[in-house]
Design an enzyme around this catalytic site. Structure first.
Site, PDB file in Angstrom:
ATOM      1  CD  GLU A   1      -3.171  -1.044   2.025  1.00 17.35           C
ATOM      2  OE1 GLU A   1      -3.101  -0.244   2.973  1.00 17.35           O
ATOM      3  OE2 GLU A   1      -4.152  -1.789   1.818  1.00 17.35           O
TER       4      GLU A   1
ATOM      5  CD  GLU B   1      -3.874  -5.683   3.037  1.00 16.16           C
ATOM      6  OE1 GLU B   1      -4.735  -4.831   3.343  1.00 16.16           O
ATOM      7  OE2 GLU B   1      -2.698  -5.638   3.429  1.00 16.16           O
TER       8      GLU B   1
END
Ligand SMILES: *[C@@H]1O[C@H](CO)[C@@H](O)[C@H](O)[C@H]1NC(C)=O
Ligand SMILES: *[C@@H]1O[C@H](CO)[C@@H](O)[C@H](O)[C@H]1NC(C)=O
Ligand SMILES: *[C@@H]1O[C@H](CO)[C@@H](O)[C@H](O)[C@H]1NC(C)=O
Length: 401
Positions: A225, A335
Protein backbone atom coordinates in the site's frame (compact mmCIF):
# COMPACT_ATOMS: atom_id res chain seq x y z
CA UNK A 1 20.42 3.08 -8.39
CA UNK A 2 22.30 0.09 -7.12
CA UNK A 3 25.86 0.64 -6.11
CA UNK A 4 28.56 -1.25 -7.99
CA UNK A 5 29.68 -2.98 -4.81
CA UNK A 6 26.17 -4.09 -4.07
CA UNK A 7 25.66 -5.51 -7.56
CA UNK A 8 28.94 -7.39 -7.53
CA UNK A 9 28.15 -9.02 -4.22
CA UNK A 10 24.70 -9.98 -5.42
CA UNK A 11 25.95 -11.56 -8.64
CA UNK A 12 28.36 -13.79 -6.77
CA UNK A 13 25.42 -14.97 -4.69
CA UNK A 14 23.54 -16.04 -7.80
CA UNK A 15 24.21 -19.74 -7.50
CA UNK A 16 21.52 -22.05 -8.82
CA UNK A 17 20.88 -25.51 -7.52
CA UNK A 18 21.29 -28.22 -10.10
CA UNK A 19 17.95 -29.90 -10.72
CA UNK A 20 16.80 -32.96 -12.62
CA UNK A 21 14.73 -31.95 -15.63
CA UNK A 22 13.01 -28.58 -15.52
CA UNK A 23 9.23 -28.66 -15.24
CA UNK A 24 6.78 -26.86 -17.49
CA UNK A 25 7.36 -23.09 -17.23
CA UNK A 26 10.61 -23.74 -15.37
CA UNK A 27 13.91 -22.15 -16.38
CA UNK A 28 16.07 -24.35 -18.62
CA UNK A 29 18.93 -22.10 -19.66
CA UNK A 30 20.40 -18.64 -19.93
CA UNK A 31 23.58 -16.87 -18.88
CA UNK A 32 24.77 -18.16 -15.52
CA UNK A 33 22.09 -20.88 -15.42
CA UNK A 34 23.61 -24.06 -14.00
CA UNK A 35 20.41 -26.10 -13.61
CA UNK A 36 18.92 -28.54 -16.05
CA UNK A 37 18.75 -27.57 -19.71
CA UNK A 38 16.16 -30.20 -20.57
CA UNK A 39 12.42 -30.13 -19.89
CA UNK A 40 10.33 -32.90 -18.33
CA UNK A 41 7.40 -31.29 -20.14
CA UNK A 42 7.35 -28.83 -23.02
CA UNK A 43 10.25 -27.51 -25.06
CA UNK A 44 13.16 -25.45 -23.84
CA UNK A 45 12.66 -22.10 -25.58
CA UNK A 46 15.05 -19.13 -25.60
CA UNK A 47 13.24 -15.98 -24.43
CA UNK A 48 16.43 -13.94 -24.17
CA UNK A 49 20.12 -14.50 -23.41
CA UNK A 50 19.37 -14.66 -19.71
CA UNK A 51 16.30 -16.83 -19.68
CA UNK A 52 15.23 -20.03 -21.40
CA UNK A 53 11.89 -21.50 -20.35
CA UNK A 54 10.10 -24.85 -20.74
CA UNK A 55 7.03 -23.90 -22.76
CA UNK A 56 4.12 -26.09 -23.89
CA UNK A 57 4.10 -27.68 -27.31
CA UNK A 58 6.59 -29.00 -29.86
CA UNK A 59 6.31 -32.71 -29.39
CA UNK A 60 5.63 -32.95 -25.67
CA UNK A 61 2.41 -34.64 -24.65
CA UNK A 62 3.27 -34.61 -20.99
CA UNK A 63 1.44 -31.46 -19.93
CA UNK A 64 -0.70 -31.98 -16.86
CA UNK A 65 -4.45 -31.51 -16.74
CA UNK A 66 -4.03 -28.36 -14.67
CA UNK A 67 -1.70 -26.88 -17.22
CA UNK A 68 -3.96 -27.74 -20.12
CA UNK A 69 -6.89 -26.06 -18.43
CA UNK A 70 -4.87 -22.95 -17.75
CA UNK A 71 -3.45 -22.85 -21.25
CA UNK A 72 -6.80 -23.28 -22.92
CA UNK A 73 -8.48 -20.63 -20.82
CA UNK A 74 -5.64 -18.26 -21.66
CA UNK A 75 -6.08 -19.05 -25.30
CA UNK A 76 -9.73 -18.08 -24.99
CA UNK A 77 -8.70 -14.93 -23.22
CA UNK A 78 -6.18 -14.03 -25.90
CA UNK A 79 -8.50 -14.73 -28.78
CA UNK A 80 -11.18 -12.44 -27.38
CA UNK A 81 -8.76 -9.62 -26.67
CA UNK A 82 -7.16 -7.30 -29.16
CA UNK A 83 -3.81 -9.05 -28.84
CA UNK A 84 -2.73 -12.45 -30.08
CA UNK A 85 0.04 -12.73 -27.50
CA UNK A 86 0.45 -16.40 -26.58
CA UNK A 87 -0.53 -17.80 -23.19
CA UNK A 88 3.14 -18.10 -22.26
CA UNK A 89 3.11 -14.41 -21.35
CA UNK A 90 1.19 -15.36 -18.23
CA UNK A 91 2.90 -16.53 -15.07
CA UNK A 92 1.93 -20.20 -15.28
CA UNK A 93 0.87 -20.28 -11.63
CA UNK A 94 -2.28 -22.09 -10.52
CA UNK A 95 -5.18 -19.98 -9.22
CA UNK A 96 -4.14 -18.66 -5.82
CA UNK A 97 -6.68 -18.73 -3.02
CA UNK A 98 -5.59 -17.81 0.42
CA UNK A 99 -5.34 -15.68 3.46
CA UNK A 100 -3.08 -13.18 5.18
CA UNK A 101 -1.18 -14.40 8.24
CA UNK A 102 -0.66 -11.11 10.04
CA UNK A 103 1.48 -10.45 13.12
CA UNK A 104 4.96 -9.33 12.09
CA UNK A 105 3.36 -6.14 10.77
CA UNK A 106 1.58 -5.25 14.02
CA UNK A 107 2.29 -1.59 14.95
CA UNK A 108 3.53 -0.63 11.51
CA UNK A 109 1.72 2.70 11.12
CA UNK A 110 0.61 3.98 7.75
CA UNK A 111 3.45 6.53 7.95
CA UNK A 112 5.91 3.62 7.94
CA UNK A 113 6.85 3.99 11.60
CA UNK A 114 7.02 0.91 13.78
CA UNK A 115 6.93 0.56 17.54
CA UNK A 116 6.50 -3.11 18.36
CA UNK A 117 8.23 -6.46 18.28
CA UNK A 118 5.87 -8.40 15.99
CA UNK A 119 3.71 -11.38 16.94
CA UNK A 120 4.27 -14.84 15.45
CA UNK A 121 1.18 -16.09 13.53
CA UNK A 122 -0.12 -19.32 15.13
CA UNK A 123 1.52 -22.35 13.51
CA UNK A 124 -1.67 -24.41 13.47
CA UNK A 125 -3.45 -22.05 11.10
CA UNK A 126 -1.40 -23.15 8.10
CA UNK A 127 -2.61 -26.74 8.15
CA UNK A 128 -6.07 -25.60 9.25
CA UNK A 129 -6.52 -23.50 6.11
CA UNK A 130 -4.55 -25.73 3.73
CA UNK A 131 -6.85 -28.65 4.57
CA UNK A 132 -9.72 -26.59 3.13
CA UNK A 133 -7.94 -25.85 -0.14
CA UNK A 134 -5.96 -22.70 0.66
CA UNK A 135 -2.79 -22.62 -1.42
CA UNK A 136 -1.42 -19.16 -0.67
CA UNK A 137 -0.40 -17.41 2.56
CA UNK A 138 0.66 -13.77 2.68
CA UNK A 139 3.00 -13.08 5.59
CA UNK A 140 3.45 -9.33 6.26
CA UNK A 141 6.50 -8.00 8.07
CA UNK A 142 7.80 -4.66 9.31
CA UNK A 143 10.87 -3.40 7.47
CA UNK A 144 12.29 -2.29 10.84
CA UNK A 145 12.09 -5.86 12.16
CA UNK A 146 13.90 -7.29 9.13
CA UNK A 147 16.69 -4.70 9.07
CA UNK A 148 16.64 -2.65 12.29
CA UNK A 149 19.04 -0.20 10.64
CA UNK A 150 17.86 1.32 7.38
CA UNK A 151 20.01 -0.16 4.62
CA UNK A 152 21.64 -2.55 7.09
CA UNK A 153 21.76 -6.32 7.26
CA UNK A 154 18.96 -8.70 8.17
CA UNK A 155 18.51 -9.23 11.90
CA UNK A 156 19.27 -12.90 12.46
CA UNK A 157 16.95 -13.27 15.45
CA UNK A 158 14.00 -11.89 13.52
CA UNK A 159 14.95 -13.93 10.48
CA UNK A 160 14.72 -17.12 12.54
CA UNK A 161 11.18 -16.21 13.59
CA UNK A 162 10.04 -15.08 10.17
CA UNK A 163 11.52 -17.98 8.25
CA UNK A 164 10.02 -20.46 10.70
CA UNK A 165 6.57 -19.08 9.90
CA UNK A 166 7.26 -19.01 6.16
CA UNK A 167 8.38 -22.64 6.31
CA UNK A 168 5.14 -23.60 8.10
CA UNK A 169 3.27 -22.19 5.13
CA UNK A 170 5.52 -23.82 2.56
CA UNK A 171 5.27 -27.17 4.35
CA UNK A 172 1.60 -27.37 3.39
CA UNK A 173 2.57 -27.11 -0.28
CA UNK A 174 1.21 -23.56 -0.50
CA UNK A 175 2.81 -20.49 -2.03
CA UNK A 176 4.01 -17.91 0.49
CA UNK A 177 3.92 -14.20 -0.29
CA UNK A 178 6.56 -12.19 1.57
CA UNK A 179 4.89 -8.82 2.21
CA UNK A 180 6.96 -5.77 3.14
CA UNK A 181 4.23 -3.91 5.01
CA UNK A 182 5.65 -0.39 5.06
CA UNK A 183 3.49 1.83 2.81
CA UNK A 184 6.56 2.83 0.74
CA UNK A 185 7.95 4.48 3.86
CA UNK A 186 10.39 4.27 6.75
CA UNK A 187 9.64 6.45 9.79
CA UNK A 188 7.35 8.88 8.03
CA UNK A 189 9.59 9.41 4.97
CA UNK A 190 8.89 8.08 1.47
CA UNK A 191 11.29 5.89 -0.51
CA UNK A 192 13.18 7.85 -3.17
CA UNK A 193 11.18 10.97 -2.29
CA UNK A 194 12.99 12.26 0.80
CA UNK A 195 13.12 8.97 2.71
CA UNK A 196 15.05 5.75 2.16
CA UNK A 197 17.16 5.68 -0.98
CA UNK A 198 16.27 3.26 -3.72
CA UNK A 199 19.54 1.43 -2.98
CA UNK A 200 18.54 0.97 0.68
CA UNK A 201 15.19 -0.41 -0.42
CA UNK A 202 16.76 -2.71 -3.02
CA UNK A 203 19.28 -3.92 -0.45
CA UNK A 204 16.44 -5.30 1.70
CA UNK A 205 15.09 -7.28 -1.24
CA UNK A 206 18.52 -8.46 -2.34
CA UNK A 207 19.10 -9.96 1.09
CA UNK A 208 15.67 -11.56 1.40
CA UNK A 209 15.78 -12.93 -2.16
CA UNK A 210 19.21 -14.47 -1.54
CA UNK A 211 17.69 -16.50 1.31
CA UNK A 212 14.91 -17.92 -0.87
CA UNK A 213 16.60 -17.88 -4.29
CA UNK A 214 16.01 -21.56 -4.96
CA UNK A 215 12.42 -21.84 -3.65
CA UNK A 216 9.84 -21.61 -6.46
CA UNK A 217 6.91 -21.32 -4.01
CA UNK A 218 8.08 -17.95 -2.67
CA UNK A 219 6.38 -14.82 -4.04
CA UNK A 220 7.96 -11.43 -3.43
CA UNK A 221 5.42 -8.80 -2.33
CA UNK A 222 7.73 -5.84 -2.63
CA UNK A 223 5.56 -3.24 -0.85
CA UNK A 224 2.23 -2.95 0.89
CA UNK A 225 0.00 0.00 0.00
CA UNK A 226 2.13 2.91 -1.20
CA UNK A 227 -0.01 6.00 -0.59
CA UNK A 228 0.11 9.78 -0.89
CA UNK A 229 3.13 9.64 -3.16
CA UNK A 230 4.12 13.14 -4.36
CA UNK A 231 5.11 11.62 -7.73
CA UNK A 232 4.74 8.23 -9.40
CA UNK A 233 7.99 8.15 -11.43
CA UNK A 234 10.34 7.85 -8.42
CA UNK A 235 8.23 4.97 -7.13
CA UNK A 236 8.50 3.20 -10.50
CA UNK A 237 12.31 3.59 -10.32
CA UNK A 238 12.29 1.99 -6.88
CA UNK A 239 10.11 -0.88 -8.09
CA UNK A 240 12.54 -1.50 -10.96
CA UNK A 241 15.47 -1.50 -8.53
CA UNK A 242 13.74 -4.04 -6.27
CA UNK A 243 12.99 -6.31 -9.24
CA UNK A 244 16.60 -6.07 -10.43
CA UNK A 245 17.92 -6.80 -6.93
CA UNK A 246 15.74 -9.89 -6.52
CA UNK A 247 16.86 -11.30 -9.87
CA UNK A 248 20.51 -10.42 -9.28
CA UNK A 249 20.32 -12.35 -6.01
CA UNK A 250 19.58 -15.48 -8.03
CA UNK A 251 15.81 -15.59 -7.48
CA UNK A 252 15.03 -15.76 -11.18
CA UNK A 253 12.01 -18.05 -11.30
CA UNK A 254 9.62 -16.48 -8.80
CA UNK A 255 6.68 -14.14 -9.15
CA UNK A 256 7.17 -10.53 -8.00
CA UNK A 257 4.11 -8.52 -6.97
CA UNK A 258 4.12 -4.90 -8.18
CA UNK A 259 1.96 -2.42 -6.24
CA UNK A 260 0.63 0.87 -7.57
CA UNK A 261 -0.37 3.97 -5.65
CA UNK A 262 -3.34 5.08 -3.50
CA UNK A 263 -3.08 2.17 -1.06
CA UNK A 264 -2.63 -0.36 -3.91
CA UNK A 265 -6.09 0.62 -5.09
CA UNK A 266 -7.61 -1.74 -7.63
CA UNK A 267 -9.61 1.18 -8.99
CA UNK A 268 -6.65 3.55 -9.37
CA UNK A 269 -4.18 1.15 -10.98
CA UNK A 270 -5.29 1.38 -14.64
CA UNK A 271 -5.10 5.18 -14.71
CA UNK A 272 -2.72 6.23 -11.92
CA UNK A 273 0.50 4.21 -11.51
CA UNK A 274 -0.37 1.35 -13.87
CA UNK A 275 0.68 2.95 -17.17
CA UNK A 276 4.14 3.79 -15.83
CA UNK A 277 4.50 0.44 -14.05
CA UNK A 278 3.96 -1.30 -17.40
CA UNK A 279 7.46 -0.06 -18.32
CA UNK A 280 9.13 -2.03 -15.50
CA UNK A 281 11.23 -4.81 -17.03
CA UNK A 282 12.33 -8.16 -15.66
CA UNK A 283 15.98 -9.19 -16.03
CA UNK A 284 14.70 -12.79 -15.94
CA UNK A 285 12.91 -12.17 -19.24
CA UNK A 286 9.47 -11.05 -20.34
CA UNK A 287 7.04 -9.58 -17.84
CA UNK A 288 4.99 -12.69 -17.10
CA UNK A 289 6.50 -12.96 -13.63
CA UNK A 290 5.67 -9.36 -12.71
CA UNK A 291 2.12 -9.52 -11.39
CA UNK A 292 0.26 -6.40 -10.26
CA UNK A 293 -0.77 -6.27 -6.61
CA UNK A 294 -4.13 -4.67 -5.78
CA UNK A 295 -6.32 -4.18 -2.71
CA UNK A 296 -10.04 -3.48 -2.45
CA UNK A 297 -12.29 -3.25 0.57
CA UNK A 298 -16.06 -3.09 0.39
CA UNK A 299 -17.13 -0.75 3.18
CA UNK A 300 -18.48 2.77 2.71
CA UNK A 301 -15.10 4.48 2.24
CA UNK A 302 -13.20 1.44 0.88
CA UNK A 303 -10.92 1.48 3.92
CA UNK A 304 -11.68 -1.89 5.49
CA UNK A 305 -12.43 -0.27 8.81
CA UNK A 306 -16.21 -0.66 8.99
CA UNK A 307 -18.41 -3.63 9.91
CA UNK A 308 -20.90 -3.20 7.09
CA UNK A 309 -20.20 -3.64 3.37
CA UNK A 310 -21.97 -1.44 0.84
CA UNK A 311 -20.98 -3.05 -2.47
CA UNK A 312 -19.18 -5.95 -4.14
CA UNK A 313 -17.75 -3.29 -6.46
CA UNK A 314 -17.49 -5.64 -9.41
CA UNK A 315 -17.36 -2.66 -11.77
CA UNK A 316 -13.94 -1.72 -10.41
CA UNK A 317 -12.67 -5.23 -11.10
CA UNK A 318 -14.23 -5.41 -14.55
CA UNK A 319 -12.37 -2.22 -15.50
CA UNK A 320 -9.17 -3.65 -14.03
CA UNK A 321 -9.59 -6.97 -15.87
CA UNK A 322 -10.16 -5.16 -19.17
CA UNK A 323 -6.99 -3.12 -18.66
CA UNK A 324 -4.96 -6.19 -17.72
CA UNK A 325 -6.19 -8.09 -20.78
CA UNK A 326 -5.32 -5.19 -23.07
CA UNK A 327 -1.79 -5.33 -21.69
CA UNK A 328 -1.53 -9.13 -21.35
CA UNK A 329 -0.86 -8.89 -17.63
CA UNK A 330 -2.13 -10.44 -14.41
CA UNK A 331 -3.01 -9.07 -10.96
CA UNK A 332 -3.62 -10.56 -7.54
CA UNK A 333 -6.03 -9.19 -4.92
CA UNK A 334 -3.74 -9.55 -1.91
CA UNK A 335 -6.04 -7.75 0.52
CA UNK A 336 -9.79 -7.66 0.75
CA UNK A 337 -12.17 -8.44 3.56
CA UNK A 338 -15.29 -7.54 5.42
CA UNK A 339 -16.95 -7.34 8.79
CA UNK A 340 -18.97 -9.98 10.58
CA UNK A 341 -22.26 -8.90 9.07
CA UNK A 342 -24.62 -10.36 6.48
CA UNK A 343 -23.87 -7.45 4.12
CA UNK A 344 -20.20 -8.44 4.08
CA UNK A 345 -20.86 -12.19 3.80
CA UNK A 346 -22.82 -11.44 0.63
CA UNK A 347 -20.58 -8.75 -0.88
CA UNK A 348 -17.29 -10.51 -0.19
CA UNK A 349 -18.60 -13.79 -1.58
CA UNK A 350 -19.67 -11.98 -4.73
CA UNK A 351 -16.35 -10.16 -5.10
CA UNK A 352 -14.27 -13.31 -4.57
CA UNK A 353 -16.43 -15.23 -7.05
CA UNK A 354 -15.63 -12.58 -9.65
CA UNK A 355 -11.91 -12.94 -8.94
CA UNK A 356 -12.22 -16.73 -9.18
CA UNK A 357 -14.10 -16.56 -12.48
CA UNK A 358 -11.53 -14.20 -13.98
CA UNK A 359 -8.51 -16.44 -13.51
CA UNK A 360 -5.91 -16.30 -14.99
CA UNK A 361 -6.15 -12.54 -15.56
CA UNK A 362 -6.87 -12.34 -11.85
CA UNK A 363 -4.29 -14.73 -10.41
CA UNK A 364 -6.21 -15.03 -7.15
CA UNK A 365 -6.75 -13.52 -3.72
CA UNK A 366 -5.52 -13.53 -0.14
CA UNK A 367 -8.15 -12.35 2.34
CA UNK A 368 -7.35 -9.93 5.18
CA UNK A 369 -6.92 -11.43 7.73
CA UNK A 370 -6.06 -14.33 9.98
CA UNK A 371 -2.76 -14.82 11.83
CA UNK A 372 -2.40 -13.17 15.21
CA UNK A 373 -5.56 -11.11 14.96
CA UNK A 374 -8.07 -11.78 17.69
CA UNK A 375 -11.32 -13.36 16.52
CA UNK A 376 -13.06 -10.14 17.64
CA UNK A 377 -11.13 -7.94 15.15
CA UNK A 378 -13.71 -6.56 12.75
CA UNK A 379 -12.10 -8.12 9.65
CA UNK A 380 -10.94 -11.29 11.36
CA UNK A 381 -11.02 -14.69 9.69
CA UNK A 382 -8.93 -16.18 12.49
CA UNK A 383 -10.34 -19.60 13.43
CA UNK A 384 -12.21 -19.84 16.72
CA UNK A 385 -10.54 -21.38 19.77
CA UNK A 386 -12.50 -24.61 19.22
CA UNK A 387 -11.13 -24.92 15.67
CA UNK A 388 -14.28 -23.84 13.87
CA UNK A 389 -14.32 -21.01 11.33
CA UNK A 390 -16.35 -17.83 11.55
CA UNK A 391 -19.31 -17.09 9.29
CA UNK A 392 -17.37 -14.66 7.09
CA UNK A 393 -14.95 -17.44 6.21
CA UNK A 394 -17.68 -20.06 5.82
CA UNK A 395 -20.09 -17.95 3.76
CA UNK A 396 -17.80 -15.68 1.75
CA UNK A 397 -14.33 -17.23 1.43
CA UNK A 398 -14.74 -21.00 1.58
CA UNK A 399 -17.10 -21.19 -1.43
CA UNK A 400 -14.40 -19.52 -3.54
CA UNK A 401 -11.43 -21.67 -2.59
C1 LIG B 1 27.69 -14.68 -15.11
O1 LIG B 1 27.94 -14.48 -16.46
C2 LIG B 1 28.80 -13.41 -16.75
C3 LIG B 1 28.82 -13.23 -18.26
O2 LIG B 1 29.00 -14.47 -18.90
C4 LIG B 1 30.18 -13.69 -16.15
O3 LIG B 1 31.05 -12.63 -16.40
C5 LIG B 1 30.00 -13.87 -14.67
O4 LIG B 1 31.22 -14.26 -14.09
C6 LIG B 1 28.97 -14.94 -14.36
N1 LIG B 1 28.70 -14.99 -12.94
C7 LIG B 1 28.69 -16.12 -12.28
C8 LIG B 1 28.37 -16.00 -10.81
O5 LIG B 1 28.88 -17.19 -12.79
C1 LIG C 1 3.74 7.85 12.76
O1 LIG C 1 2.41 7.77 13.20
C2 LIG C 1 2.29 7.34 14.54
C3 LIG C 1 0.82 7.10 14.83
O2 LIG C 1 0.08 8.22 14.50
C4 LIG C 1 2.93 8.36 15.46
O3 LIG C 1 2.83 7.96 16.80
C5 LIG C 1 4.39 8.50 15.07
O4 LIG C 1 4.99 9.52 15.84
C6 LIG C 1 4.54 8.83 13.59
N1 LIG C 1 5.96 8.74 13.27
C7 LIG C 1 6.62 9.77 12.77
C8 LIG C 1 8.09 9.54 12.53
O5 LIG C 1 6.10 10.83 12.48
C1 LIG D 1 -16.23 1.23 -5.60
O1 LIG D 1 -14.90 1.58 -5.18
C2 LIG D 1 -14.51 2.90 -5.49
C3 LIG D 1 -13.11 3.11 -4.96
O2 LIG D 1 -12.28 2.04 -5.07
C4 LIG D 1 -15.43 3.92 -4.89
O3 LIG D 1 -15.07 5.22 -5.30
C5 LIG D 1 -16.85 3.62 -5.28
O4 LIG D 1 -17.70 4.50 -4.59
C6 LIG D 1 -17.20 2.19 -4.95
N1 LIG D 1 -18.55 1.90 -5.40
C7 LIG D 1 -19.54 1.71 -4.52
C8 LIG D 1 -20.87 1.41 -5.13
O5 LIG D 1 -19.36 1.73 -3.33
Amino acid sequence: MLSVTFLAVSLFGAVQLAAAQSSLYGQCGGINWTGSTTCSSGTCTKLNDWYYQCLPGSGSAAATTTTSTRASSSTTRSSTSASSTPSSVLSGLPRLKGVNEAGYDFTVYTNGSFSGTGVDPPAGQFTHFASQGVNAFRVPFAWQLMTPTLGGTIDSAFWTRYDKTVQQGLATGAYVILDLHNYARWNNAIINQGGPTTAQYASLWSQVATKYASNPKIIFGIMNEPHDLPAIAPWVQSVQAAVNAIRAAGATSQIILIPGSSWSSAQALPTEAGPQLLTVTDPAGGVSKLVFDVHKYLDSDNSGTHDECVTDNISVFQTLVNWLKQNNRQAILSETGGGHTQSCYTALNSQLAFIKNNYPTMLGFTVWSAGSFNTAYELSVTPNADGTDNQLWIQAVKPNL
